[in-house]
Scaffold this motif. Structure first.
Motif, PDB file in Angstrom:
ATOM      1  N   TRP A 522       0.860  -1.188   0.000  1.00 11.44           N
ATOM      2  CA  TRP A 522       0.000   0.000   0.000  1.00 11.44           C
ATOM      3  C   TRP A 522       0.897   1.239   0.000  1.00 11.44           C
ATOM      4  O   TRP A 522       2.132   1.141   0.119  1.00 11.44           O
ATOM      5  N   ASP A 523       0.291   2.380  -0.095  1.00  6.00           N
ATOM      6  CA  ASP A 523       1.038   3.634  -0.163  1.00  6.00           C
ATOM      7  C   ASP A 523       1.805   3.844   1.144  1.00  6.00           C
ATOM      8  O   ASP A 523       1.222   4.135   2.185  1.00  6.00           O
ATOM      9  N   GLN A 526       1.456   7.074   3.397  1.00  4.44           N
ATOM     10  CA  GLN A 526       0.278   7.327   4.226  1.00  4.44           C
ATOM     11  C   GLN A 526       0.621   7.091   5.694  1.00  4.44           C
ATOM     12  O   GLN A 526       1.382   6.178   6.031  1.00  4.44           O
TER      13      GLN A 526
END
Length: 807
Positions: A522-523, A526
């Protein structure tokens, strides 16, 4: 009349005992009772007592029989061995009257489906006998003086000042936000609600673990020989830096996690996983404790424990699992166990609590947050996932959940956890046959700013389990049906564990696996709440799940770790060629929880001397039924392949492959060597052993009861029992009495009158057979009760089995 009761212990099981007695003889008193009850009445109800106390329940039964007549009150036991009564009556609806009977907790109509009745937990029945407890939210948590005065007022209104009361604190401060567990009368509650320092009052939320075990005949069986497809593309994150490994002959739920799209699960045996799955990550498991050095790092179990004050107050040890059926240990082993786990090298943090109070869970969340906020644990924040396999209260939705005092406090703690960037995974619940949509806290609190990951349960083929709750707040499904896990008895495996309780830890394990990647999927930019949202979105994406089935036009997205066909080939995973009939499968065990079983020695004899010698391969398959109308009634079957021709099994193949099922199954904590059967597949042929008769929960020793009716010189006696005399209609016992009679050289017409012998099988009140016989003591010096107990002991022939027929 003398009643002798031999102490007996039944293994705790999860499947239901049949309500009616399948072996009642037509001329038996029990058969007449049930026949009259079912033909003379118009309505039937099940009445459940508050307690398992024998004396109290005997008194309740006396009252019921006096009210409704003895023939209309039939005693039964549920899957956990708890007593209840079937009450039949043609004089109108007796529900209110039954509720008014002292000691009766719940009354349910027989017209309800059995699975619906079974969904009402025993804990809820017993709690009705206790005063209601409440959770109270303070008006202004920043005003310490006001909250102190409010607590003093609340203490003055409690109906029992000795109970344990939980305090809700604002995390990281000493401010008190509320209290839980306070018992009030209805009058006192009204006064509390009107008090100036109180914001809100709710009935304290209680919980239940999300473990189920429906009868096997209600489970959907896997469909063999075809793949499940959703027709879409299958994306994976960049795995060039990853190293893969395999676990051979792994649990089916693990294999399913590494099942690529367009493949058949029935052709797979191995779990393929990232070699360093979970390395450098932490999984906080909020449960009853974890105990099992073979599955977990010993240092982790002993040192990495967070224990609630309430658990300590109950005398629980931090390194032990005090849950029913090893619940915490099983959940932990599925998340990160060496044998049964997903993230095999993650670190376990056991958060130990008693588990039945929402207030204690909220306190546990506070302790988790405090632990993560320690300076030395800051590196954990991006490498931690928290999991709970439990839910509290019920029949709530998102809004009413947040309005509940415990729900609001729970939601605030979860938002504090998410602010640290730590995801929270929980089970969706097993109340789906009563309430289809998720209805308990914390699950119902999920929303955009509270990204709880709710996990449902599916069968291996991807169909949802009916009991698994769903709805718009469901995040993903995993196979939590019929899985294996670690027992708290170290080194032992618990089979046939089912429920969303055991689906949720798999998702936690996958998240920990991803967290251990050098490049998380995932990013990575973040943080805090946005990071948790990104993790939840990724788990739901096509990169970490795919739809095995579609149900009501709604895709059932099932957990997947991104393994492709190429990766499986790369590690040499055992995937069968062609159709699934080419796959040999290790025996799948039915499990003693079905309450259908027999002894291995009996089944071995039938296999060797009856079924396999008569096996005729030319007919392409055969079934055989043996010992009908006895507790050990059993069917053996050999089923031909559905596709293509295979070499015909020989009689020796028949013996070897059926015995293999017996040898592989029911091996733990089973001193009497009971066998519940199962099936296996060899060279495309399916071998099955299926016991047919419903029995009491499998005992660990033979059990018996004895009652004499004496005259001056003669009399009669009755013996009834379970766990022995399983299929011979008592002939071995009768022969022992004849042998005893002859050995003592009684005068003609004296001693045991074996001509009066009357034996029959019946499933009733915990026993499964009974016999009566007359005797005469005239001109003999013998103690007939002592002689009888000796004959019973010799026939049972089991260490520790004692029968003493006393005056």
């Amino acid at each position: 009349m003398i009643r002798i009761v031999l102490l007996f212990l039944f293994v705790s099981v999860i499947s239901a005992i049949q309500v009616f007695d399948p072996w009642n003889r037509d001329n038996s008193e029990s058969s007449n009772t049930i026949t009259q009850a079912s033909t003379n009445v118009t309505k039937s109800y099940f009445a459940y007592p508050y307690t398992d106390d024998f004396a109290k329940n005997s008194a309740i039964q006396t009252v019921l029989e006096a009210k409704y007549h003895e023939k209309n009150v039939v005693q039964h036991r549920d899957a956990d061995g708890h007593l209840y009564w079937r009450v039949c009556w043609d004089g109108g609806n007796p529900t209110n009257d039954l509720h008014a009977t002292e000691g009766i907790g719940i009354v349910l109509p027989e017209s309800w489906p059995e699975d619906k009745r079974r969904s009402w937990k025993r804990s809820n029945q017993i709690q009705r006998n206790e005063p209601k407890r409440y959770s109270i939210l303070a008006k202004d948590s920043t005003n310490d003086e006001e909250t102190k005065q409010t607590r003093d007022f609340l203490n003055s209104k409690m109906s029992d000042a000795s109970v344990y009361v939980w305090e809700y604190h604002t995390p990281g401060t000493s401010h008190i936000e509320g209290w839980s567990g306070m018992p009030f009368t209805d009058t006192a509650r009204a006064e509390v609600e009107a008090y100036s320092g109180v914001e809100r009052v709710s009935e304290a939320a209680t919980g239940e673990e999300d473990r189920i075990l429906p009868p096997r005949n209600e489970r959907q069986q896997p469909t063999k020989g075809r793949a499940r497809r959703n027709g879409g593309s299958q994306k994976t994150n960049d795995k060039r830096s990853l190293s893969w490994d395999k676990q051979e002959n792994a649990g089916r739920n693990l294999v399913m996690i590494s099942q690529p799209q367009d493949t058949d699960l029935n052709k797979m045996k191995d779990f393929v996983f990232e070699k360093n799955a979970g390395k450098g990550t932490w999984i906080y498991i909020i449960d009853s404790g974890a105990d099992g050095d073979h599955e977990f790092n010993a240092e982790s179990v002993e040192k990495n424990v967070i224990q609630t004050p309430y658990s300590k107050s109950q005398g629980q040890k931090p390194e032990e699992d005090d849950g029913t059926n090893s619940h915490g240990t099983v959940a932990g082993s599925i998340a990160l166990g060496r044998k049964h786990g997903v993230a095999k090298v993650a670190t376990l943090i056991s958060v130990k609590l008693v588990r039945n109070k929402a207030s204690e869970f909220i306190q546990a969340l506070e302790m988790v947050i405090d632990d993560l906020n320690k300076p030395e644990n800051q590196q954990r924040l991006s490498k931690t996932v928290v999991v709970l396999s439990q839910g509290y209260v019920g029949q709530l939705n998102h809004d009413s959940g947040w309005q509940h005092v415990d729900g609001q406090e729970m939601g605030r703690r979860l938002q504090d956890l998410f602010a640290l960037g730590v995801p929270f995974v929980t089970s969706s619940g097993n109340r789906g046959e009563l309430f289809e949509i998720i209805d308990r806290i914390p699950s119902v609190l999920a929303d955009e700013n509270t990204p709880i990951i709710n996990v449902g349960n599916v069968y291996p083929e991807g169909d949802r389990v009916k009991a698994s709750q769903r709805g718009p707040q469901l995040t993903i499904d995993a196979n939590g049906e019929d899985v294996e896990g670690q027992s708290k008895e170290d080194g032992k495996t618990l089979e046939h564990q089912s429920g969303t309780s055991f689906a949720a830890p798999q998702v936690a394990g996958i998240i920990a696996t991803y967290m251990g990647y050098d490049n998380v999927p995932w990013d990575k930019d973040q943080t805090m709440l946005d990071r948790v949202k990104a993790i939840k979105n990724y788990i739901q994406s096509d990169s970490s799940s795919w739809a095995r089935q579609k149900e009501k036009n709604e895709p059932v997205k099932v957990l997947w770790n991104g393994v492709t066909k190429d990766i499986r080939n790369q590690v040499g995973a055992h995937d069968c060629e062609g159709d699934s009939n080419n796959c040999d499968q290790k025996p799948r065990c039915t499990g003693l929880g079905t309450n259908k079983y027999g002894t291995q020695s009996t089944y071995d004899t039938l296999i060797d001397q009856s079924f396999c010698p008569d096996w005729n391969p030319s007919n392409g398959g055969v079934n055989g039924s043996f010992l009908q109308s006895t507790p050990e009634s059993v069917n053996f079957a050999i089923i031909a392949p559905t596709n293509g021709q295979r070499a015909l099994p020989t009689g020796e193949d028949c013996k070897k492959n059926l015995r293999a099922i017996l040898d592989a199954c029911d091996t733990e904590d089973n001193p009497m060597n009971w066998k519940a059967g199962g099936d296996s597949q060899v060279d495309g042929w399916t071998y099955q052993i299926a016991p047919q008769s419903d029995r009491p929960p499998a005992p660990k020793n033979p059990i018996a009861w004895c009652k004499f009716q004496e005259g001056e010189k003669d009399g009669s006696f009755r013996v009834w029992g379970a766990g022995w005399l399983n299929s011979g209609f008592g002939h071995e016992l009768k022969d022992k009495f004849i042998e005893q009679d002859g050995g003592l050289a009684f005068p003609d017409g004296h001693g045991y009158d074996t001509g009066s012998w009357d034996f029959g099988y019946e499933l009733r009140n915990g026993h499964e057979w009974t016999f009566t016989m007359d005797y005469s003591l005239a001109f003999t010096p013998f103690n007939i009760k002592g002689l009888t107990s000796g004959v019973l002991k010799d026939t049972a022939n089991f260490d520790g089995f004692e029968v003493t027929c006393e005056d």
